[in-house]
Design an enzyme around this catalytic site. Structure first.
Site, PDB file in Angstrom:
ATOM      1  N   HIS A  52      -0.391   7.253 -11.408  1.00  0.00           N
ATOM      2  CA  HIS A  52       0.636   8.315 -11.440  1.00  0.00           C
ATOM      3  C   HIS A  52       2.002   7.756 -11.857  1.00  0.00           C
ATOM      4  O   HIS A  52       3.038   8.181 -11.355  1.00  0.00           O
ATOM      5  CB  HIS A  52       0.760   9.003 -10.078  1.00  0.00           C
ATOM      6  CG  HIS A  52      -0.482   9.728  -9.651  1.00  0.00           C
ATOM      7  ND1 HIS A  52      -0.688  11.071  -9.883  1.00  0.00           N
ATOM      8  CD2 HIS A  52      -1.604   9.304  -9.015  1.00  0.00           C
ATOM      9  CE1 HIS A  52      -1.856  11.425  -9.395  1.00  0.00           C
ATOM     10  NE2 HIS A  52      -2.445  10.375  -8.873  1.00  0.00           N
ATOM     11  N   HIS A  94       3.358   9.897   0.819  1.00  0.00           N
ATOM     12  CA  HIS A  94       2.364   9.222   1.669  1.00  0.00           C
ATOM     13  C   HIS A  94       1.583  10.305   2.411  1.00  0.00           C
ATOM     14  O   HIS A  94       2.186  11.132   3.113  1.00  0.00           O
ATOM     15  CB  HIS A  94       3.111   8.310   2.645  1.00  0.00           C
ATOM     16  CG  HIS A  94       2.238   7.618   3.655  1.00  0.00           C
ATOM     17  ND1 HIS A  94       0.869   7.489   3.524  1.00  0.00           N
ATOM     18  CD2 HIS A  94       2.551   6.997   4.819  1.00  0.00           C
ATOM     19  CE1 HIS A  94       0.387   6.838   4.570  1.00  0.00           C
ATOM     20  NE2 HIS A  94       1.370   6.533   5.366  1.00  0.00           N
ATOM     21  N   ASN A 116      -3.275  17.083  -6.254  1.00  0.00           N
ATOM     22  CA  ASN A 116      -3.506  17.091  -7.699  1.00  0.00           C
ATOM     23  C   ASN A 116      -3.643  18.526  -8.197  1.00  0.00           C
ATOM     24  O   ASN A 116      -3.706  19.467  -7.397  1.00  0.00           O
ATOM     25  CB  ASN A 116      -4.798  16.339  -8.025  1.00  0.00           C
ATOM     26  CG  ASN A 116      -4.609  14.821  -8.052  1.00  0.00           C
ATOM     27  OD1 ASN A 116      -3.484  14.330  -8.112  1.00  0.00           O
ATOM     28  ND2 ASN A 116      -5.709  14.098  -8.007  1.00  0.00           N
TER      29      ASN A 116
HETATM   30 FE1  HDE Z   1      -3.217   8.559  -4.754  1.00  0.00          FE
HETATM   31  N1  HDE Z   1      -2.035   6.927  -4.860  1.00  0.00           N
HETATM   32  N2  HDE Z   1      -4.729   7.407  -4.072  1.00  0.00           N
HETATM   33  N3  HDE Z   1      -4.519  10.108  -4.848  1.00  0.00           N
HETATM   34  N4  HDE Z   1      -1.797   9.684  -5.508  1.00  0.00           N
HETATM   35  C1  HDE Z   1      -0.778   6.907  -5.316  1.00  0.00           C
HETATM   36  O1  HDE Z   1       1.022   5.815  -4.293  1.00  0.00           O
HETATM   37  C2  HDE Z   1      -4.598   6.169  -3.609  1.00  0.00           C
HETATM   38  C3  HDE Z   1      -5.831  10.112  -4.502  1.00  0.00           C
HETATM   39  C4  HDE Z   1      -1.835  11.028  -5.712  1.00  0.00           C
HETATM   40  O2  HDE Z   1       4.262  11.360  -7.463  1.00  0.00           O
HETATM   41  C5  HDE Z   1      -0.100   5.590  -5.105  1.00  0.00           C
HETATM   42  O3  HDE Z   1       3.263   5.999  -4.470  1.00  0.00           O
HETATM   43  C6  HDE Z   1      -5.837   5.718  -3.065  1.00  0.00           C
HETATM   44  C7  HDE Z   1      -6.345  11.444  -4.454  1.00  0.00           C
HETATM   45  C8  HDE Z   1      -0.591  11.477  -6.284  1.00  0.00           C
HETATM   46  O4  HDE Z   1       4.745   9.515  -6.378  1.00  0.00           O
HETATM   47  C9  HDE Z   1      -1.162   4.778  -4.371  1.00  0.00           C
HETATM   48  C10 HDE Z   1      -6.727   6.729  -3.260  1.00  0.00           C
HETATM   49  C11 HDE Z   1      -5.303  12.236  -4.797  1.00  0.00           C
HETATM   50  C12 HDE Z   1       0.189  10.339  -6.427  1.00  0.00           C
HETATM   51  C13 HDE Z   1      -2.307   5.752  -4.292  1.00  0.00           C
HETATM   52  C14 HDE Z   1      -6.029   7.787  -3.875  1.00  0.00           C
HETATM   53  C15 HDE Z   1      -4.170  11.399  -5.043  1.00  0.00           C
HETATM   54  C16 HDE Z   1      -0.591   9.242  -5.924  1.00  0.00           C
HETATM   55  C17 HDE Z   1       0.477   4.977  -6.338  1.00  0.00           C
HETATM   56  C18 HDE Z   1      -8.204   6.768  -2.901  1.00  0.00           C
HETATM   57  C19 HDE Z   1      -5.295  13.763  -4.941  1.00  0.00           C
HETATM   58  C20 HDE Z   1       1.574  10.253  -7.019  1.00  0.00           C
HETATM   59  C21 HDE Z   1       1.967   5.193  -6.268  1.00  0.00           C
HETATM   60  C22 HDE Z   1      -8.481   6.590  -1.553  1.00  0.00           C
HETATM   61  C23 HDE Z   1      -5.490  14.456  -3.723  1.00  0.00           C
HETATM   62  C24 HDE Z   1       2.644  10.469  -6.013  1.00  0.00           C
HETATM   63  C25 HDE Z   1       2.197   5.715  -4.947  1.00  0.00           C
HETATM   64  C26 HDE Z   1       3.994  10.451  -6.673  1.00  0.00           C
HETATM   65  C27 HDE Z   1      -0.133   7.940  -5.861  1.00  0.00           C
HETATM   66  C28 HDE Z   1      -3.443   5.428  -3.674  1.00  0.00           C
HETATM   67  C29 HDE Z   1      -6.659   8.979  -4.259  1.00  0.00           C
HETATM   68  C30 HDE Z   1      -2.901  11.930  -5.429  1.00  0.00           C
HETATM   69  C31 HDE Z   1      -1.548   3.472  -5.000  1.00  0.00           C
HETATM   70  C32 HDE Z   1      -6.076   4.368  -2.453  1.00  0.00           C
HETATM   71  C33 HDE Z   1      -7.752  11.865  -4.055  1.00  0.00           C
HETATM   72  C34 HDE Z   1      -0.225  12.900  -6.682  1.00  0.00           C
HETATM   73  O5  HDE Z   1      -0.746   4.425  -3.083  1.00  0.00           O
END
Ligand code: HDE
Length: 707
Positions: free
Chosen positions: A89, A353, A162
């Site tokens: 993202h 978070h 999402n």
């Molecule tokens: Fe994320 N995800 N994600 N994700 N995610 C991040 O956090 C992660 C997942 C989503 O505009 C990170 O600040 C793991 C699903 C959005 O700043 C990180 C897993 C969904 C955003 C991270 C998922 C999301 C992130 C990277 C699997 C939809 C952007 C930067 C367990 C429901 C937020 C950050 C923004 C961002 C980890 C799966 C949505 C790395 C480990 C499922 C919208 O922490």
């Protein structure tokens, strides 16, 4: 105080500063200039700067002196401007706004935000693509992040969702693999911001659990027309917990007021060239114009009974709960009404978070959600460099906060006084904050038991039934787009065995889809269907809520009309069109041969918003071509003008035109009487009819004829 840096003849100067005086005020020194007071430039330490054009030298042509503390400070800071981009993202765009609660939900949750109808809560939203780097294009075929921070009176609540209600994987442990496979290959560093490559499809075709999501990402959901026209989803099942400790399962939805809309793939590819910032520009412009995007929050509420009855596991993030089975109850609205003042400070530094939940909202055992709760703090520390990222204004709660956490890099708010631990016996205010056993956050006391093992529940094993349900819920045209997307993506896969493996999964989704893709790829032979852990259910009814076209807005409000004009165009006609669009709440851009505009038949100047090669029709929802006969002849020689017409036609757009425009159409190989997507404008009064027609957004019947 001298402002001009031209002492050594470098010619640089702040040209707007002519006559000015320096005066001392509360905010430091200011210059009085024509437009008001501007502050005096200082170093980071606040020392006024006399010359920001020249470094300190030994003689005019001599070496720069090491002593130059101002040069050192400026370059030092510049060298450290970048922070790591988000690992996923990375490319995003944010805006401020508010959430308004429609009705109190106190019977279902004690969350403060749902206690009083009509209450407004400050909000910040960041939209994003997933796979591309920070500088990648907006119209990549990709899932869009839809992350909402609600600054509630009992702490920040982040719904980090999402624009697709499900995900690729069921267990967080697979996330790094998924993202590695989707992003650029490690050896060559490309391809960027796209999934049309071997690594992605290799991984995906070895992960049958991803196939529901794969159907969604091959649909037009991954090429939204704008952030304003897409849905958002919390994805996981969460819990709402009321004051009595009763828990209700919940799935969160955001429904765009302007309805759903996507572009077509060929258009997306061209938008990426014409305006890589298409989505961010759209959001910025609509907010700047006071046309505030709005979504309604919907909740699907259900209990344990339903969870037990439901055909799939509600903890499995690769599954939806169809709206037809559990209706979406609308409980509030989200309005974005303020652009950021500074992209970095707000959009880049905002830290979402999933673990940020106020009392009354709680988690479930969805293994993906559990992994996310673990992950996000790490990523914030890595990116923002300090556990004190919550001290940044964009991340700080708006409600009072008191705790004994202290120190660390960049600490702004350390506890005051002597007490920095508890329990303590300092008494009263000197003792600092105390727990609130009744109203503070309490986890739902779900009883748990089980062997400690690395297992995937049997109830997670059906990988294809909902993929099929999604596919049969689409209109015929949307199904064709899905088939074309598979064919396109797999055509970029260099390894034939991977192409065939994907088709082997599609056979478990829909035999016709598999056949169309196999034919499109010229597969040598149809593979056998992939082994399925569970057979595909064919008894799941279509869910009309899943189609974009079926849920279109039937309005041209918030859309954009591009009007290609030439000298000698009827001024009345252009004015009529502008007025009709304005009445609908739509935007008009004039596309002219030169940016200075054109002279209308009545002698008035119509200013251009775009030069013809800078304003291709892919940037608009509908177009009008209004020309004089001479203008049509002139534009008939312009490749950009011809593309304007052929693209609008190929992308099934509604096209308004006057008689003279037909000469350009002919050069572009398009006949105006081809179909009902063309609307002839004889006079200004016809403009209303055109805008009314354009409410359908696209003339889809044309698409079948184009094949
Ligand atoms: Fe994320 N995800 N994600 N994700 N995610 C991040 O956090 C992660 C997942 C989503 O505009 C990170 O600040 C793991 C699903 C959005 O700043 C990180 C897993 C969904 C955003 C991270 C998922 C999301 C992130 C990277 C699997 C939809 C952007 C930067 C367990 C429901 C937020 C950050 C923004 C961002 C980890 C799966 C949505 C790395 C480990 C499922 C919208 O922490």
């Amino acid at each position: 105080m001298a402002l001009r840096g031209s002492k050594t003849g470098d010619g640089h100067a702040n040209v707007e500063l002519g006559e000015q005086k320096v005066r001392r005020g509360q905010g430091g020194e200011t210059h009085q200039v024509a437009g008001g007071d501007v502050p005096v430039m200082t170093s980071q330490q606040g020392a006024p700067i006399s010359d920001d054009q020249n470094s300190l030298k030994a003689g005019p042509r001599g070496p720069t002196l090491m002593e130059d503390h101002l040069l050192r400070e400026k370059i030092f800071h510049f060298d450290h401007e970048r922070i790591p981009e988000r690992v996923v993202h990375a490319r995003g765009f944010g805006a401020h706004g508010f959430f308004e609660t429609y009705e109190a939900l106190s019977d279902i949750t004690s969350a403060d935000i749902f206690q009083r109808a009509g209450e407004k809560t400050e909000a910040f939203v960041r939209f994003s693509t997933v796979a591309g780097n920070k500088g990648s294009v907006d119209l990549a075929r990709d899932v869009r992040g839809f992350a909402v921070k609600l600054y509630t009176r009992e702490g920040n609540w982040d719904i980090v969702g999402n624009n697709i209600p499900i995900f690729f994987i069921q267990d967080a442990i697979k996330f790094p693999d998924l993202i590695h496979a989707a992003k650029e290959a490690p050896d060559r560093g490309f391809p960027q911001a796209q999934t049309a490559h071997d690594n992605f499809w290799d991984f995906i075709s070895l992960m049958p659990e991803s196939f529901n999501m794969v159907l969604w990402i091959m649909s037009d959901r991954t090429i939204p027309r704008s952030f304003r026209f897409m849905e958002g989803f919390g994805v996981h099942t969460f819990r709402l917990v009321n004051a009595d400790g009763k828990s209700t399962f919940v799935k969160f939805h955001w429904k765009p007021k302007l309805g759903l809309q996507s572009v077509v793939w060929n258009e997306a590819v061209k938008i990426n060239g014409a305006d890589p910032d298409f989505h961010r520009r759209d959001l910025w412009t609509s907010i700047a114009m006071g046309d505030y995007p709005e979504w309604e929050m919907g909740v699907q509420l259900f209990d344990d009974d339903f969870a037990d009855r439901f055909a799939f596991d509600v903890l499995d993030a690769t599954k939806i709960i169809p709206e037809e089975e559990v209706p979406v109850r609308i409980v509030g609205r989200l309005v974005l009404d303020r652009n950021v003042d500074n992209f970095f400070a707000e959009t880049e530094q905002v830290a979402f978070h999933t673990g940020n939940v106020p009392p009354g909202i709680d988690f479930t055992n969805d293994p993906l959600l559990q992994g996310r709760n673990f992950s996000y703090l790490d990523t914030q520390l890595k990116r923002l460099g300090s556990p004190n990222f919550t001290h940044l204004p964009i991340n700080a709660p708006r409600c009072p906060f008191h705790h004994f956490q202290q120190d660390g890099h960049m600490a702004f708010h350390n506890p005051k006084g002597r007490a920095n631990y508890e329990p303590n016996s300092w008494g009263g205010a000197a003792g600092g904050p105390r727990e609130a056993p009744e109203t503070g956050f309490r986890s739902y006391p779900e009883s748990l038991s089980g062997e400690k093992r690395r297992l995937r529940a049997e109830s997670f094993a059906d990988h294809y039934s909902q993929a099929r349900q999604f596919y049969i819920s689409q209109t015929k045209g949307e199904q064709e787009h899905i088939a074309s997307a598979f064919t396109f993506e797999l055509s970029k896969v260099e390894t034939p065995a991977i192409r065939a493996r994907v088709v082997s999964h599609l056979l478990n989704v829909d035999a016709d889809l598999a056949k169309t893709v196999a034919t499109g790829l010229r597969l040598k032979e149809m593979p056998a269907a992939a082994d399925a852990a569970q057979p595909t259910r064919t008894d799941l009814a279509a869910s009309p809520a899943l189609s974009i076209v079926g849920n279109g807005p039937k309005s041209f409000k918030g859309r954009k009309l591009g009007v290609l004009v030439s000298d000698g165009v009827s001024g009345d006609l252009v004015e009529g069109l502008k007025a009709a669009a304005k009445d609908e709440g739509a935007l008009v851009e004039i596309v002219a041969p030169m940016i200075g505009g054109v002279k209308a038949d009545d002698g008035t100047l119509i200013e251009g918003d775009q030069k013809v090669d800078g304003g291709p029709s892919v940037l608009y929802d509908a177009v009008a071509v209004l020309l004089s006969p001479e203008g049509a002849t002139m534009l008939g020689k312009s490749p950009a003008a011809k593309d304007f017409v052929t693209d609008a036609f190929a992308h099934c757009k509604f096209i308004a035109y006057n008689a003279a425009a037909m000469a350009l159409f002919e050069k572009a190989g398009v006949a105006a009487d081809m179909d009902d997507g063309f609307v002839r404008l004889e006079a200004a009064a016809d403009a209303d009819g055109f805008i009314e027609t354009a409410r359908q957004l696209r003339f889809w019947p044309r698409e079948a004829k184009l094949q």
